[in-house]
Enzyme design. Structure first.
Site: not given
Ligand code: BTN
Length: 331
Positions: A329, A193, A128
């Site tokens: 928080r 995460k 993201r």
């Molecule tokens: C995040 O930033 O939390 C989202 C991560 C998403 C990763 C997955 S791996 C499979 C698919 N291909 C990618 O290039 N990204 C998503």
């Protein structure tokens, strides 16, 4: 890694059973020079693969792992799908830039809903907010699924949240019962995460629209990799006592994702909203929402709206957030 170098996947496979392998024997079996093998080992280590040097004997994976296999995933999928559910057509890729990018190309070539891809190695995994997503070959899952919707693009608001429900359902089923959601679309264990979701959409304002839902899951993160990642991370192996093999897991996640996508296509996010809120790690919690423009808003999470917006009760009344990062928080 450059596309002209030999694929690392055959070398990775040699380590999957957990045996100690010398560079000389690997070179002989693969028809490569010992120097090429050593370079391959170095590249795998750079990708996070936990390969130990065994003095005088060669290299060994810290723990055995299951390589992705198209036939095994398809067989497991056939068992996981219920009668009447949509077909899933999955490709297992040794190496690809990004499974999301791959399926966007497939979509442009006319691929239907249910087209999916799972990759052993992503050379340009996307996260993201333009971040890079790192998955460890043999120790993560990286997959995507394409879905076509007759509705217009704004119907897809909340789709990434819905996808999170699919991931958590499977995690609970395999025993990782403490896995929770974090708005908008992280999967966490005690605020660390476990997995992330990236949904990429295309379409006109009048419809139809398409979505590629990409999921990256940390199955078994080596300590060295945890230390490299600039946020608190966890892995599924630490939560699920008897982790199924990666192929079986991939099939479970794909089948559940397709189920949720069908549910979403029929009823939008509203159909999953209550389930989502019940799984939200921050439900009812006092949080700080860090929004665009460096604004920080304090409040208490009351839920999530039908369009995926986070609902927060603040001193100035209820506010809706469509993007941003939340953190707990201090009380
Ligand atoms: C995040 O930033 O939390 C989202 C991560 C998403 C990763 C997955 S791996 C499979 C698919 N291909 C990618 O290039 N990204 C998503």
């Amino acid at each position: 890694m450059s596309a002209s170098l030999p694929s690392l996947v055959p070398l990775l496979r040699e380590f999957s059973g957990g045996a100690t392998r010398s560079a000389a024997s690997l070179a002989r079996d693969a028809g490569r020079s010992p120097l090429e093998v050593r370079r391959g080992v170095a590249s795998l280590r750079e990708l996070g693969v936990d390969l130990h040097a065994v003095r005088g004997k060669g290299y060994r994976a810290a723990s055995p792992f299951e390589m992705l296999d198209q036939r095994t995933i398809c067989a497991a999928l056939a068992k996981a799908r219920k009668p009447g559910e949509a077909a899933i057509d999955v490709s297992v890729l040794d190496e690809v830039d990004s499974t999301n990018a791959y399926l966007l190309r497939e979509a442009a070539a006319g691929a239907p809903s249910g087209r999916a891809a799972v990759a052993e190695i992503q050379t340009a995994g996307r996260g993201r907010r333009g971040r890079t997503w790192y998955s460890v070959p043999g120790a993560s899952l990286a997959f995507s699924m394409l879905w076509r919707f007759p509705q217009r693009l704004d119907f897809l608001a909340g789709l990434s949240l819905a996808a999170g429900v699919a991931v958590v359902r499977v995690l609970h089923r395999i025993g990782a019962r403490e896995a929770r959601l974090k708005w908008p679309n992280d999967i966490v264990h005690r605020h660390h995460k476990l997995a992330g979701i990236l949904v990429e959409t295309q379409g006109g304002q009048g419809g139809p629209s398409i979505a590629v839902v990409g999921v990256g899951i940390n199955l078994r993160l080596p300590r060295a990799v945890r230390d490299l990642i600039d946020q608190a991370v966890a892995d599924v192996a630490s939560l699920a006592p008897a982790l199924p093999g990666r192929n079986h897991l991939a099939a479970m996640f794909l089948a559940e994702l397709a189920r949720v996508l069908e549910q979403f296509a029929a009823g939008g996010f509203n159909a999953l909203r209550e389930e989502w809120a019940a799984l939200h790690a921050y439900q009812g919690q006092a949080v700080r929402v860090h929004c665009a423009g460096n604004e920080n808003v304090m409040g208490r999470v009351t839920g999530v709206a039908g369009d995926g917006a986070l609902l927060v009760a603040t001193e100035a009344g209820e506010r809706r957030f469509y993007s941003g990062e939340i953190s707990l928080r201090a009380a």
